[in-house]
Write a protein that holds these residues in place. Sequence first.
Motif, short mmCIF file in Angstrom:
data_model
loop_
_atom_site.label_atom_id
_atom_site.label_comp_id
_atom_site.label_asym_id
_atom_site.label_seq_id
_atom_site.Cartn_x
_atom_site.Cartn_y
_atom_site.Cartn_z
N ALA A 1 0.83 -1.20 0.00
CA ALA A 1 0.00 0.00 0.00
C ALA A 1 0.87 1.25 0.00
CB ALA A 1 -0.93 -0.02 1.21
N ALA A 2 2.02 1.20 0.70
CA ALA A 2 2.92 2.35 0.74
C ALA A 2 3.48 2.66 -0.65
CB ALA A 2 4.06 2.10 1.73
N GLU A 3 3.84 1.61 -1.39
CA GLU A 3 4.35 1.83 -2.76
C GLU A 3 3.25 2.39 -3.66
OE1 GLU A 3 7.66 -1.55 -3.61
OE2 GLU A 3 5.66 -2.29 -3.10
N LEU A 4 2.04 1.85 -3.51
CA LEU A 4 0.92 2.36 -4.30
C LEU A 4 0.64 3.82 -3.97
CD1 LEU A 4 -1.72 -0.51 -4.47
CD2 LEU A 4 -0.40 0.47 -6.35
N LEU A 5 0.76 4.18 -2.69
CA LEU A 5 0.53 5.57 -2.31
C LEU A 5 1.54 6.48 -2.98
CD1 LEU A 5 -0.81 7.82 -0.74
CD2 LEU A 5 0.58 7.18 1.26
N ASP A 6 2.81 6.08 -2.98
CA ASP A 6 3.83 6.90 -3.65
C ASP A 6 3.48 7.09 -5.13
OD1 ASP A 6 5.28 7.17 -1.34
OD2 ASP A 6 6.70 5.56 -1.82
N GLN A 7 3.06 6.01 -5.79
CA GLN A 7 2.74 6.09 -7.21
C GLN A 7 1.48 6.91 -7.45
OE1 GLN A 7 2.64 2.00 -8.62
NE2 GLN A 7 4.52 1.53 -7.51
N ALA A 8 0.45 6.69 -6.63
CA ALA A 8 -0.80 7.45 -6.79
C ALA A 8 -0.60 8.93 -6.47
CB ALA A 8 -1.89 6.86 -5.88
N ASN A 9 0.29 9.21 -5.54
CA ASN A 9 0.57 10.61 -5.21
C ASN A 9 1.27 11.29 -6.38
OD1 ASN A 9 0.94 13.00 -3.69
ND2 ASN A 9 2.95 12.34 -3.04
N ALA A 10 2.23 10.60 -6.99
CA ALA A 10 2.95 11.18 -8.12
C ALA A 10 2.03 11.38 -9.32
CB ALA A 10 4.12 10.28 -8.50
N ALA A 11 1.10 10.46 -9.54
CA ALA A 11 0.24 10.54 -10.72
C ALA A 11 -1.00 11.40 -10.51
CB ALA A 11 -0.20 9.13 -11.14
N LEU A 12 -1.58 11.35 -9.28
CA LEU A 12 -2.87 11.99 -9.05
C LEU A 12 -2.88 12.96 -7.88
CD1 LEU A 12 -5.12 8.78 -9.37
CD2 LEU A 12 -4.65 10.47 -11.14
N GLY A 13 -1.77 13.05 -7.17
CA GLY A 13 -1.77 13.89 -5.97
C GLY A 13 -2.53 13.26 -4.83
N ALA A 14 -2.54 11.94 -4.75
CA ALA A 14 -3.29 11.23 -3.71
C ALA A 14 -2.60 11.37 -2.36
CB ALA A 14 -3.42 9.75 -4.07
#
Length: 314
Positions: free
Chosen positions: A5-18
């Motif tokens: 989930a931490a890796e997904l958060l980093d990716q979602a933050n970079a792509a969508l500002g999550a």
Amino acid sequence: MPVSAAELLDQANAALGASAVTDPVPLAGGASRALWSFDAELAGGEKAKLVLLVTRGTAEREWEALQAAHRRGIAVAEPLWRTPDGEGIALRRLAGEAIPSRIFRDERFAAARGQLLGEIAANAAAIHAIPLAEVPAVAPGEAGAAAELDVIEAELRRYGDPHPALELGLRWLRRRLPEPRPPVLVHGDFRMGNLLVDPDGLRAVLDWELVHAGNPVEDLGWLCARTWRFGRDDLPAAGLGRRRQLLEAYAAAGGAEVDAEELRFWEALANLRWGVLTLRQLYDHASGKRPSLELAAIGRRTCEAEWDLLAMVE
């Protein structure tokens, strides 16, 4: 789980500002890939519903094809990012149904069924109109029917067991090779089961792992193969209509003019291809390469493809 989930958060933050993501939940993803569902919290508390598709070495061409299709308004889930290892694709998650028996049976899809064949034909035409230059990971290759038969025959020979019906089909097809067409982008697994539908109609074309350059009628023939009608054999075009309706709707949407004999060739080839694919699943299981009850069960269906092929080559 393919990523944390931490890796997904980093990716979602970079792509969508999550600012947060939920833990991924596995979804049914077929025999050759994995799917994970998760949500991302965006600015203002908005929730983005997402899915992570984990591929088997096909991510680059799937990613390019999905991007090109989405740009052109084709019914696909929006591709958002690829994972750092290159094997995962994150997409917006769409609501809908992909199980054909429910689409064919449930009253909530009654209106959709009336228009679905036309929408399928229009999206096939639009896929085939995507310039190959927009999907550089798809090699032009040899796109002719003869080359396709060579690949299928070579695989059949590797298994060694006699399959007279498949051999007869090979000979019948080689005697009836259609005139070649310029290669186009072909989905490769265009059928019921890979189409997401809601009560308003077609939502998305799924499973682009077999996308390649080829003859556009390949997709139409595969769509018509009896195994993908899921019991609605009186409606040979995807269990939704007549072959003539499919060809007319495809041409009306800008697709090539296709006659009944050319479609028959590619539908017969689809039955041959499916027969060899069932053998592949069987040998993958029996050899220990990919032990799976699902693959073993599919491997028992070769006789169905042989029967369907024999019915077409009379």
